[in-house]
Design an enzyme around this catalytic site. Structure first.
Site, PDB file in Angstrom:
ATOM      1  N   ASP A  24       1.004  -1.486   0.428  1.00  0.00           N
ATOM      2  CA  ASP A  24      -0.074   0.385   0.132  1.00  0.00           C
ATOM      3  C   ASP A  24       0.957   1.278  -0.196  1.00  0.00           C
ATOM      4  OD1 ASP A  24      -2.251   1.317   0.468  1.00  0.00           O
ATOM      5  OD2 ASP A  24      -2.447   1.831   2.190  1.00  0.00           O
TER       6      ASP A  24
ATOM      7  N   ASP B 293      -1.326  -0.829   6.207  1.00  0.00           N
ATOM      8  CA  ASP B 293      -1.886  -0.415   7.134  1.00  0.00           C
ATOM      9  C   ASP B 293      -2.910  -1.160   8.278  1.00  0.00           C
ATOM     10  OD1 ASP B 293      -3.700   0.564   5.728  1.00  0.00           O
ATOM     11  OD2 ASP B 293      -3.045   2.464   5.883  1.00  0.00           O
TER      12      ASP B 293
ATOM     13  N   ASP C  76      -6.866  -2.325   3.897  1.00  0.00           N
ATOM     14  CA  ASP C  76      -6.350  -3.346   3.336  1.00  0.00           C
ATOM     15  C   ASP C  76      -6.773  -4.682   3.740  1.00  0.00           C
ATOM     16  OD1 ASP C  76      -4.328  -2.034   1.216  1.00  0.00           O
ATOM     17  OD2 ASP C  76      -3.353  -1.283   3.594  1.00  0.00           O
TER      18      ASP C  76
END
Length: 795
Positions: free
Chosen positions: A214, A580, A584
């Protein structure tokens, strides 16, 4: 209203959420009020999340409730409501939608109790090898029964010795011995602040060939620094205003002050870090509307109730040329949704003025919801300029709502009608700096021939800039945009490949047909979520080719990140995912190795949770995975050879009507083998992370050839030593009429015991492979430091 045990709740029950918070025992949909919820247990995200009530009105009535689609209105089981506020009625109400193992927490607990089987060839080969040992044990048992019957051994002793052969060939300690390396690796990871709830996946870390990252909060800093605001006037942009506090009163300032989901928790502002920075830059403060007197004051001032009131800073803290004295009431919030890429609020000024709607979000999305004449002609050019420089850009817009004058009317207006026909206000520019650890780690992974991929919800050009800054795309390596268009108006779907370095005026004409697929080495493809969806649906045959070269995925929704991970797994990549934990979760759980960066010590969002707030944890996990995998190979081969050697030793002694004593068996099994296997697994990982990868399969010529040659050599040594012993002048033949243990000790037993004991020790040293995945055997017990090597500057 009645009080009942939470275990008696069923879907459809309506519950009251206490204003001082609670631990939620089931999945509920919020009907009234707002709740500040801590979802760190499920997502690993430590920032509290604002939950708003389900939308009302005809458009909402026609839609079907979905926990994922209506995530912002759903409070999940296992999360903690920090505070609840009621704005309509006296209580915060929610309806139960799922209980028990049907909840989000229940689903995650089920996945822990009954995890998805790991498709790891090493484990499959280990089972096959154990089956081979079982067949060998059956043959050995048959041979021993035949020999013992010939030697006229009692029946009960024949059965006992036959079972002995089974436990010798298939060692009961094998599963425990194979997990020793994983347990040591798990403990070392814990010392580095990396926690694992699925130990078998540690071995999978050793096979990772591709890692998805990410962007915000993972590669870059979590917080954003406000760079400035670029207002719009007429049909063009004005110069950047870096000091937001110096802006004059108007819609643009009111948008920055009100368009957020910041809430007060015990008088402290909490919410999205970007919203907190934006509000901080204005200097305005937020006050809750609590208590009868405060509510009455708000009604007198604004002519309506309000969620919160935004107040300007004290006059002494304001610039002399831009004084603000009028507060603003927020009537309703439509929180940010990844699928919509925007959020909005309804606000009201004092007096009888009509309400105003403010919206912020992805610039392209905001512009599409605005009147065309309000969008500057150089919108795309300015957006490209700032995103190419690595800025995070948000679009801002507003419109007056004459039809909405009260708090109650604001609760009834549908979101889609609020967020259409807006007037574009300008850009909010934020600088998102790389974490200092990012570039060295990316360079280290690429040097180890591990592919790095970025999947972000941010703008494409911002993502490309970050990829170049962190050396995911090195200097001189071209980037090609993949632009896929779905079929429309009778036109078939189209796929274009546009070089990123092309000047803007050449972009539209710069494309290639399917037959001219760009296959230049070290070319990085970049595509957004829309193009990825079109490629998956209309160009499935080209998807593998694109994924092999794709490095940057922008404007990706959480579901698309999950699909990306699974598509890469379909290409036989062992995929790691580092994020994080917030948007996700799906990708983290779908990946072979998911690492969530979270302040929580351990969350069920992914197999691994790192308290290290940067991607340093990725090479550490890969090193430990390679070390653990090699250790599992080493221990398995050692235990297999130990079993085969002892199998031959016992059959040899059975043939001459003797055996090892119980004490000798105990010495081999516990003192030598178990101790040695445990110490072999203690070896720490190598300091370097190289391009070599450990073997992932047991059944291959290299491993089987090593086992067969070692077994043959060890058996030959035992047999030779036996014949050397019986050829000596001092040798006294064994009395074959007496069976073990009555004929112990004897020369045959002693020589086999001594020789095989030394063989087990020699095997342990030979099998304890060090470089390139583990430190040398003699380093056991030394403190381990997994520091990064220095990274050379980019050319």
């Amino acid at each position: 209203e009645t009080t009942m045990n939470s275990t008696d709740l069923v879907p459809g029950d309506c519950i009251v959420v206490p204003t001082d918070g609670m631990f939620v025992p089931c999945d509920v949909a919020l009907l009234t009020g707002e709740c500040m919820v801590n979802e760190s247990l499920l997502t690993g995200e430590s920032t509290p999340v604002m939950k708003t009530p389900l939308p009302k009105g005809p458009p909402a009535a026609s839609s079907i409730y979905s926990p994922e689609e209506h995530r912002r209105h759903t409070i999940f089981c296992g999360t903690q409501v920090l505070q609840a506020k009621s704005y309509v009625g006296a209580e915060v109400l929610a309806v139960v939608i799922r209980t028990g193992f049907c909840t989000a927490k229940g689903d995650l607990i089920s996945s822990i109790l009954y995890p998805k089987p790991l498709d790891f060839k090493f484990y499959k080969d280990a089972v096959k090898f154990v089956l081979f040992l079982a067949v060998l044990a059956a043959l050995g048992t048959a041979y021993s029964i035949f020999i013992l019957i010939q030697n006229q051994v009692p029946a009960w002793q024949i059965v006992l010795r036959g079972l002995d052969i089974v436990t010798v060939v298939v060692p009961p300690a094998l599963p425990a011995a194979m997990t020793v390396g994983t347990i040591y690796a798990q403990n070392r990871l814990k010392k580095h602040g990396i926690f694992c709830i699925s130990p078998p996946r540690i071995n999978l870390c050793g096979k990772v060939r591709l890692v998805c990252f990410d962007k915000t909060g993972t590669l870059t800093e979590e917080g954003l620094d406000i760079w400035g605001v670029m207002p719009r006037e007429d049909s063009s942009f004005l110069p950047i205003v870096h000091e937001v506090r110096c802006m004059s009163n108007g819609p643009l300032l009111r948008c920055l002050v009100t368009c957020h989901t910041v809430s007060l928790l015990r008088d402290q502002p909490v919410g999205d870090p970007m919203d907190l920075k934006m509000l901080e830059s204005t200097g305005w403060t937020q006050e809750t509307v609590e208590g009868v007197e405060v509510e009455a004051q708000v009604v007198r001032l604004f002519g309506s109730k309000a969620l919160v009131v935004m107040k300007p800073p004290p006059l002494e803290d304001q610039p002399s040329d831009a004084q603000h004295t009028v507060p603003i009431a927020v009537l309703r919030r439509f929180p940010f949704a990844s699928s919509l890429q925007r959020m909005s609020v309804l606000v009201k000024l004092p007096g009888g003025t009509p309400s105003e709607a403010y919206m912020k979000g992805a610039p392209e999305m905001v512009a599409s919801r605005c009147k065309q004449e309000s969008v500057p002609g150089d919108f795309s050019e300015m957006l490209r300029h700032y995103t190419s420089d690595g800025f995070r850009v948000l679009g801002l817009s507003y419109k007056p709502l004459a039809a909405v004058r009260t708090f109650e009317e604001a609760q009834e207006v549908p979101r889609d009608s609020v967020e259409s026909g807006m007037l574009f206000l300008g850009f909010l520019l934020m600088k998102n700096l790389l974490k200092p650890e990012t570039a060295p780690v990316i360079h280290l992974l690429r040097s180890a021939e591990i592919r790095t991929v970025m999947a972000t919800g941010d703008n494409m050009l911002t993502a490309v800039n970050v990829a170049r800054s962190c050396r995911m795309v090195e200097v001189g390596e071209p980037v090609v945009f993949v632009n896929a268009v779905p079929p429309s108006d009778g036109q078939p779907s189209a796929l274009k490949f546009i070089p990123a370095e092309s000047p803007p005026q050449q972009l539209e004409g710069s494309y290639q047909q399917e037959g001219c697929f760009p296959e230049q080495p070290l070319t990085h493809f970049a595509l957004n979520g829309k193009s990825f969806a079109v490629v998956c649906e209309h160009f499935p045959d080209l998807l593998p080719k694109i994924l092999v070269q794709a490095t940057i995925f922008a404007r990706m929704s959480p579901d698309q990140k999950t699909l990306l991970v699974r598509s890469l797994q379909g290409l036989n990549y062992c995929v790691g995912m580092c994020g994080d934990g917030a948007n996700d979760c799906g990708a983290l759980k779908a990946a072979d190795v998911g690492i969530s960066l979270s302040e929580a010590e351990a969350s069920v969002a992914s197999p691994f949770t790192s308290k290290i707030a940067n991607i340093d944890c990725v090479p550490i996990a890969i090193r430990e995975g390679r070390c653990s995998l090699v250790t599992s190979f080493v221990v398995f081969k050692y235990m297999a050879l130990y079993s085969l050697v002892q199998f031959v030793s016992v059959l040899l002694l059975y043939t001459i009507n003797t055996n090892l004593s119980d004490l000798q068996f105990f010495f081999f099994d516990l003192v030598i083998t178990t101790t040695v296997a445990a110490l072999m697994g203690k070896t720490a990982p190598a300091k370097e992370l190289g391009p070599e990868r450990p073997q992932g399969t047991l059944i291959n010529p290299l491993v089987l050839g090593s086992l067969l040659l070692q077994t043959g050599l060890l058996v030959a040594v035992q047999v030779i030593c036996y014949f050397i012993t019986v050829s000596q002048r001092w040798y006294i033949p064994l009395n074959s009429t007496v069976t073990a243990p009555e004929n112990l000790p004897n020369y045959e037993n002693t020589v086999v015991f001594c020789i095989s004991g030394f063989q087990y020790l020699i095997l342990a040293v030979v099998m304890s492979k060090g470089y390139p995945f583990r430190r040398p055997l003699y380093s056991n017990g030394e403190p381990v430091s997994l520091s990064r090597p220095p990274v050379p500057p980019p050319p």
